[in-house]
Design a protein around this motif. Structure first.
Motif, short mmCIF file in Angstrom:
data_model
loop_
_atom_site.label_atom_id
_atom_site.label_comp_id
_atom_site.label_asym_id
_atom_site.label_seq_id
_atom_site.Cartn_x
_atom_site.Cartn_y
_atom_site.Cartn_z
N GLU A 196 0.46 -1.26 0.50
CA GLU A 196 -0.08 0.53 0.49
C GLU A 196 0.82 1.19 -0.11
O GLU A 196 0.60 2.11 -0.87
N GLU A 197 2.05 0.78 1.52
CA GLU A 197 2.73 2.56 0.68
C GLU A 197 4.17 2.86 -0.66
O GLU A 197 3.69 3.93 -1.26
N SER A 198 4.20 1.37 -1.35
CA SER A 198 4.31 1.49 -2.66
C SER A 198 3.69 1.81 -3.29
O SER A 198 4.20 2.85 -4.29
N ILE A 199 2.30 1.83 -3.20
CA ILE A 199 1.07 2.27 -4.13
C ILE A 199 1.63 3.36 -3.78
O ILE A 199 0.73 4.58 -5.22
N GLN A 200 0.68 4.19 -3.06
CA GLN A 200 1.01 5.38 -2.59
C GLN A 200 2.12 6.67 -3.65
O GLN A 200 1.46 7.57 -3.62
N ALA A 201 3.01 5.39 -3.27
CA ALA A 201 4.79 6.54 -3.74
C ALA A 201 4.50 6.64 -5.02
O ALA A 201 5.13 7.38 -5.82
N LEU A 202 3.65 5.63 -6.35
CA LEU A 202 3.38 6.22 -7.69
C LEU A 202 2.71 6.65 -7.78
O LEU A 202 3.28 7.55 -8.67
#
Length: 283
Positions: free
Chosen positions: A118-124
């Motif tokens: 989820e945090e990686s998706i937010q970075a994207l």
């Protein structure tokens, strides 16, 4: 449908990557602002499969209208088009490993993987919005790069003036937007003509949209380009294509750990620069 297995159930090694990737596009799309349908169109998204792909856009030149007289011949004009290229030049990836010991010691191994993803998706999301914003600034007309002052009445008057700029080049009234930084949002909220979109209701705020003012849908993000406090325009101005090409999980080849990694590719192009206004606060 749940995005991930419930706590304590199926381990990550049994996830079906194709299904997981399709589901994860949903939270990414809901959280985008500049790269959302509020601000861009995806009319020419095409079949994006890898960084470096190109989408060919054919733009129709408007036919000429002629004066007609009784019994006069009307000659057919041969339609003409101009070609533009949407380059898929934005590629962002993430990869992380979760050690088996950490996964066991956490409240739930699946929750740990979910939160990290989820945090990686937010970075994207942040990277995508920043990319689209930079393309908008680069593609806008020089004459449409403005400055304004900040104040309760100032922001309203500014939007009215920018609306006139769009009116004079026949930009549709429907779906006009203004994306602002949080500091500008504060001034807008104080104006008595601001119409809040979901305050006091159960409707969630999506794509940063907080309401409307002076005929514009207002959205907020802190991720506008440097020295830009407001981007005003219409979704017809910018086309955007994206694809979450890969999201996969596998055992680490040399460690007792699970690896999760993803690849997101995209491209954006300003095809109608007259339909954008880029604004900065006056020094």
């Amino acid at each position: 449908m749940a995005l991930f297995p419930a706590s304590g159930n199926t381990p990550v090694s049994t996830f079906i990557p194709e299904i997981w990737a399709a589901e994860l596009m949903v939270p990414l799309q809901e959280e985008l602002v500049l790269a959302s349908p509020v601000c861009v169109n995806n009319d020419y998204e095409g079949d994006i499969r890898a960084p470096g792909d190109q989408v060919h856009i054919n733009s129709l030149n408007r036919p000429t209208v002629v004066t007609y007289s009784r019994n006069a011949d009307v000659n057919a004009q041969l339609l003409d088009t101009d070609e533009m290229i949407l380059a898929i030049d934005h590629g962002k990836a993430f990869a992380f490993a979760v050690d088996d010991v950490d996964r066991v010691q956490s409240a739930s191994g699946s929750d740990l993987i979910y939160k990290a993803t989820e945090e990686s998706i937010q970075a994207l999301r942040v990277a995508a919005d920043s990319y689209v914003g930079s393309r908008m600034v680069a593609g806008a007309l020089t004459a449409n790069k403005k400055t304004f002052t900040v104040g309760t009445d100032d922001v309203f008057d500014t939007l009215v003036d920018y609306g006139v700029i769009l009116d004079n080049v026949d930009v549709p009234l429907r779906k006009r937007f203004a994306v602002v930084k949080p500091e500008i949002k504060a001034a807008m909220l104080k104006h008595d003509r601001f119409i809040a979109s979901s305050y006091g209701s159960e409707i969630p705020i999506q794509n940063g949209v907080i309401g409307s003012l002076a005929g514009f849908t207002i959205a907020v993000t802190p991720h506008l380009p440097t020295d830009v406090e407001m981007i005003v325009g219409s979704p017809v101005a910018t086309t955007w294509g994206q694809n979450l090409l890969s999201l996969e999980s596998f055992r680490h080849p040399t460690k007792f750990a699970h690896v999760v990694r993803g690849l997101h590719v995209a491209g954006a192009k300003v095809t109608r620069p007259e339909a954008l206004v880029i604004a900065s606060v006056a020094p």
